[in-house]
Design a protein around this motif. Structure first.
Motif, short mmCIF file in Angstrom:
data_model
loop_
_atom_site.label_atom_id
_atom_site.label_comp_id
_atom_site.label_asym_id
_atom_site.label_seq_id
_atom_site.Cartn_x
_atom_site.Cartn_y
_atom_site.Cartn_z
N PRO A 160 0.80 -1.23 0.00
CA PRO A 160 0.00 0.00 0.00
C PRO A 160 0.83 1.29 0.00
CG PRO A 160 -0.93 -1.57 1.53
CD PRO A 160 0.39 -2.13 1.08
N MET A 161 2.10 1.19 0.37
CA MET A 161 2.95 2.38 0.33
C MET A 161 3.11 2.88 -1.12
SD MET A 161 3.79 2.99 3.51
CE MET A 161 5.28 3.96 3.46
N ASN A 162 2.88 2.01 -2.11
CA ASN A 162 2.94 2.41 -3.52
C ASN A 162 1.66 3.08 -4.01
OD1 ASN A 162 5.54 1.34 -3.99
ND2 ASN A 162 4.71 -0.70 -4.34
N TRP A 163 0.58 2.89 -3.31
CA TRP A 163 -0.72 3.31 -3.82
C TRP A 163 -0.87 4.80 -4.11
CZ3 TRP A 163 -4.99 -0.04 -1.06
CH2 TRP A 163 -4.72 -1.39 -1.28
N PRO A 164 -0.28 5.69 -3.33
CA PRO A 164 -0.44 7.11 -3.69
C PRO A 164 0.11 7.46 -5.08
CG PRO A 164 0.29 6.91 -1.42
CD PRO A 164 0.39 5.53 -2.03
N GLN A 165 0.98 6.62 -5.62
CA GLN A 165 1.51 6.88 -6.96
C GLN A 165 0.44 6.74 -8.04
OE1 GLN A 165 5.31 4.85 -7.90
NE2 GLN A 165 5.33 4.25 -5.74
N TYR A 166 -0.50 5.81 -7.84
CA TYR A 166 -1.52 5.61 -8.88
C TYR A 166 -2.91 6.08 -8.45
CZ TYR A 166 -4.00 1.55 -6.92
OH TYR A 166 -4.78 0.75 -6.14
N ALA A 167 -3.21 6.05 -7.17
CA ALA A 167 -4.55 6.46 -6.68
C ALA A 167 -4.56 7.97 -6.49
CB ALA A 167 -4.89 5.71 -5.40
N VAL A 168 -4.27 8.67 -7.59
CA VAL A 168 -4.01 10.10 -7.55
C VAL A 168 -5.25 10.96 -7.28
CG1 VAL A 168 -1.94 9.93 -8.98
CG2 VAL A 168 -4.18 10.21 -10.08
N VAL A 169 -6.41 10.44 -7.48
CA VAL A 169 -7.62 11.22 -7.25
C VAL A 169 -7.99 11.20 -5.76
CG1 VAL A 169 -10.09 11.44 -7.76
CG2 VAL A 169 -8.50 10.74 -9.56
N ASN A 170 -7.88 10.05 -5.13
CA ASN A 170 -8.41 9.88 -3.78
C ASN A 170 -7.38 9.81 -2.67
OD1 ASN A 170 -11.35 9.60 -4.20
ND2 ASN A 170 -10.68 7.97 -5.57
N LEU A 171 -6.23 9.23 -2.93
CA LEU A 171 -5.29 8.92 -1.86
C LEU A 171 -4.19 9.97 -1.79
CD1 LEU A 171 -4.92 6.73 0.26
CD2 LEU A 171 -3.62 5.41 -1.41
N ARG A 172 -4.00 10.53 -0.60
CA ARG A 172 -2.97 11.55 -0.40
C ARG A 172 -1.68 10.96 0.12
NH1 ARG A 172 -6.25 13.45 -3.36
NH2 ARG A 172 -7.64 15.13 -2.86
N SER A 173 -1.78 10.04 1.10
CA SER A 173 -0.57 9.43 1.67
C SER A 173 -0.91 8.12 2.35
CB SER A 173 0.09 10.38 2.67
OG SER A 173 -0.73 10.56 3.81
N VAL A 174 0.12 7.28 2.50
CA VAL A 174 0.01 6.01 3.21
C VAL A 174 1.26 5.88 4.06
CG1 VAL A 174 -0.07 3.49 3.00
CG2 VAL A 174 -1.36 4.90 1.40
N SER A 175 1.08 5.40 5.29
CA SER A 175 2.22 5.16 6.18
C SER A 175 1.96 3.87 6.95
CB SER A 175 2.41 6.34 7.14
OG SER A 175 1.26 6.54 7.92
N PRO A 176 3.04 3.23 7.42
CA PRO A 176 2.87 1.99 8.17
C PRO A 176 2.01 2.19 9.41
CG PRO A 176 5.17 2.31 7.58
CD PRO A 176 4.44 3.60 7.27
N GLY A 177 1.20 1.18 9.71
CA GLY A 177 0.37 1.19 10.91
C GLY A 177 0.76 0.01 11.78
N THR A 178 -0.24 -0.60 12.42
CA THR A 178 0.02 -1.75 13.27
C THR A 178 -0.89 -2.91 12.88
OG1 THR A 178 -1.58 -0.95 14.91
CG2 THR A 178 0.72 -0.33 15.24
N ASP A 179 -0.48 -4.11 13.25
CA ASP A 179 -1.27 -5.32 13.03
C ASP A 179 -1.69 -5.53 11.58
OD1 ASP A 179 -1.14 -5.97 15.76
OD2 ASP A 179 -2.90 -4.74 16.19
N GLY A 180 -0.80 -5.19 10.63
CA GLY A 180 -1.10 -5.38 9.22
C GLY A 180 -1.88 -4.26 8.57
N TRP A 181 -2.25 -3.25 9.33
CA TRP A 181 -2.98 -2.09 8.80
C TRP A 181 -2.00 -1.00 8.42
CZ3 TRP A 181 -8.10 -2.00 7.76
CH2 TRP A 181 -8.88 -3.02 8.30
N PHE A 182 -2.37 -0.21 7.43
CA PHE A 182 -1.62 0.97 7.02
C PHE A 182 -2.51 2.18 7.26
CE2 PHE A 182 0.47 -2.40 4.85
CZ PHE A 182 1.79 -2.00 4.67
N LYS A 183 -1.92 3.25 7.75
CA LYS A 183 -2.64 4.51 7.91
C LYS A 183 -2.72 5.18 6.55
CE LYS A 183 -0.76 5.11 12.53
NZ LYS A 183 0.12 5.94 13.36
#
Length: 133
Positions: A28-51
């Motif tokens: 999911p850290m790659n997703w802001p590269q292509y999800a340009v309309v909706n996603l602003r940023s992704v960062s590591p979270g806990t228990d398999g979740w990403f913020k």
């Protein structure tokens, strides 16, 4: 009994090996590269979740991937809703086809879902551009 939700399938045929496409989407850290309309940023979270931060606010993403079968299902959750998206990466000759099956969450009305699906088409085109570039 719950009413069946509206669905949409968005796809892209990509001239890139399934392993490359899967590897890109599995992080999911790659997703802001292509999800340009909706996603602003992704960062590591806990228990398999990403913020994640979207144009609508903050939430979390969790990917449930099985590379052997090209499965990249993921769950999005935020204070308003939880939304599952079902993704497959399948071989297509020397390339891949990526397919997302999306269901309209109860918090979205029909025009909002229609708009989200138009935006998804923009993001699928961007995914193709990145992976073929």
């Amino acid at each position: 009994m719950k009413k069946i939700a509206r669905s949409a399938i968005k796809h892209a045929d990509i001239q890139a090996a399934p392993e490359k496409v899967f590897g890109f989407l599995a992080d999911p850290m790659n997703w802001p590269q292509y999800a340009v309309v909706n996603l602003r940023s992704v960062s590591p979270g806990t228990d398999g979740w990403f913020k994640a931060v979207t144009k609508f606010g903050e939430g979390q993403i969790r990917v449930k991937g099985v590379e052997e079968f090209g499965i990249l299902d993921h769950t999005w959750k935020d204070p308003q809703a939880t939304w599952d998206a079902y993704c497959r990466v399948v071989p297509n000759n020397d390339g891949s086809t990526v397919m997302f099956t999306l269901f309209q969450p109860p918090v979205m009305n029909d025009p909002q879902f229609d708009q989200a699906m138009k935006e998804m088409e923009i993001e699928m085109a961007k995914l193709k551009e990145i992976l073929e570039g």
